[in-house]
Design an enzyme around this catalytic site. Structure first.
Site, PDB file in Angstrom:
ATOM      1  N   GLU A  86     -27.527 -24.803   8.248  1.00  0.00           N
ATOM      2  CA  GLU A  86     -26.864 -25.385   7.075  1.00  0.00           C
ATOM      3  C   GLU A  86     -27.568 -24.972   5.782  1.00  0.00           C
ATOM      4  O   GLU A  86     -27.819 -25.778   4.876  1.00  0.00           O
ATOM      5  CB  GLU A  86     -26.788 -26.915   7.188  1.00  0.00           C
ATOM      6  CG  GLU A  86     -26.078 -27.417   8.437  1.00  0.00           C
ATOM      7  CD  GLU A  86     -24.590 -27.047   8.487  1.00  0.00           C
ATOM      8  OE1 GLU A  86     -24.027 -26.673   7.429  1.00  0.00           O
ATOM      9  OE2 GLU A  86     -23.990 -27.151   9.573  1.00  0.00           O
ATOM     10  N   HIS A 183      -3.448 -19.153   3.397  1.00  0.00           N
ATOM     11  CA  HIS A 183      -3.164 -20.515   3.859  1.00  0.00           C
ATOM     12  C   HIS A 183      -4.061 -21.570   3.204  1.00  0.00           C
ATOM     13  O   HIS A 183      -3.776 -22.759   3.312  1.00  0.00           O
ATOM     14  CB  HIS A 183      -3.226 -20.581   5.387  1.00  0.00           C
ATOM     15  CG  HIS A 183      -1.981 -20.039   6.024  1.00  0.00           C
ATOM     16  ND1 HIS A 183      -1.963 -18.852   6.723  1.00  0.00           N
ATOM     17  CD2 HIS A 183      -0.702 -20.501   6.024  1.00  0.00           C
ATOM     18  CE1 HIS A 183      -0.723 -18.624   7.149  1.00  0.00           C
ATOM     19  NE2 HIS A 183       0.052 -19.600   6.724  1.00  0.00           N
TER      20      HIS A 183
END
Length: 201
Positions: A86, A183
């Site tokens: 992360e 999208h």
């Protein structure tokens, strides 16, 4: 020669699985690693690297004020690599400290994380990693709507796409969906309704 690596990808590209695999590969050869993750990631608890397939292990939790060079130097005896999960949540100065680990302690540092947030803006930590890393590698996954390569992730809040708000919003499959650029702008709302039902329905 030690290098600073940044492996990035959209949500669901297998970043946490990869870092756990790398850690296992080093340790299976009898080598020591230092696994770290920012304390900001609390999805599985503070200081836990966790993948979506259920694998997890404890890690050193990085706090905002931590100097990563000092932490690694404290642990450096027989250390073969530093692994950061992360990494988008690192502060830019902490990325510079990782570069210092590579250059001065000659220990490879491998960072894994998102490149950009749900609004298609670079995280500060990711931006600095792109600027400073010796090697960049993209981890690929597919758009949930069309199967093309996903380059970003769409945040869903109460069944609706969210395109503004706070940059850091901790969540997993219940809050984000990987998408291609098209999208992200034009999601299939029927599919979103199926995947993310609105509260109270």
């Amino acid at each position: 020669m030690a290098q600073l690596f940044f492996e990035y990808g959209a949500m669901n590209s297998g970043k946490s699985i990869e870092i756990l695999k790398v850690a296992h590969n080093y340790e299976s050869q009898g080598k020591n690693i230092l696994l770290m993750t920012p304390a900001a990631d609390t999805r599985s608890g503070t200081g836990i690297v966790s993948s979506r397939i259920g694998l997890e292990r404890p890690a050193v939790a990085i706090q905002k004020a931590d100097n990563l060079f000092d932490i690694v130097k404290h642990h450096q005896t027989n250390l073969a690599a530093v692994l950061i999960d992360e990494a988008q949540f690192l502060f830019p100065e902490q990325v510079d400290q990782l570069a210092q680990v590579v250059d001065e302690l000659h220990i490879p540092a491998m960072a894994f994380g998102l490149k950009q947030d749900a609004f298609n803006q670079l995280f500060p930590g990711s931006k600095r990693l792109i600027e400073m890393a010796d090697k960049l590698e993209e981890m690929k996954t597919i758009c949930a709507f069309c199967g093309k390569k996903a380059i970003t992730q769409l945040r869903i809040v109460d069944g609706e796409p969210q395109r503004e708000g706070q940059q850091v919003f901790i969540g997993g499959d219940e809050a984000y969906i990987p998408t291609c650029r098209h999208h992200w702008y034009h999601p299939d709302m029927a599919k979103i309704s199926d995947l993310f039902p609105k509260e109270g329905k």
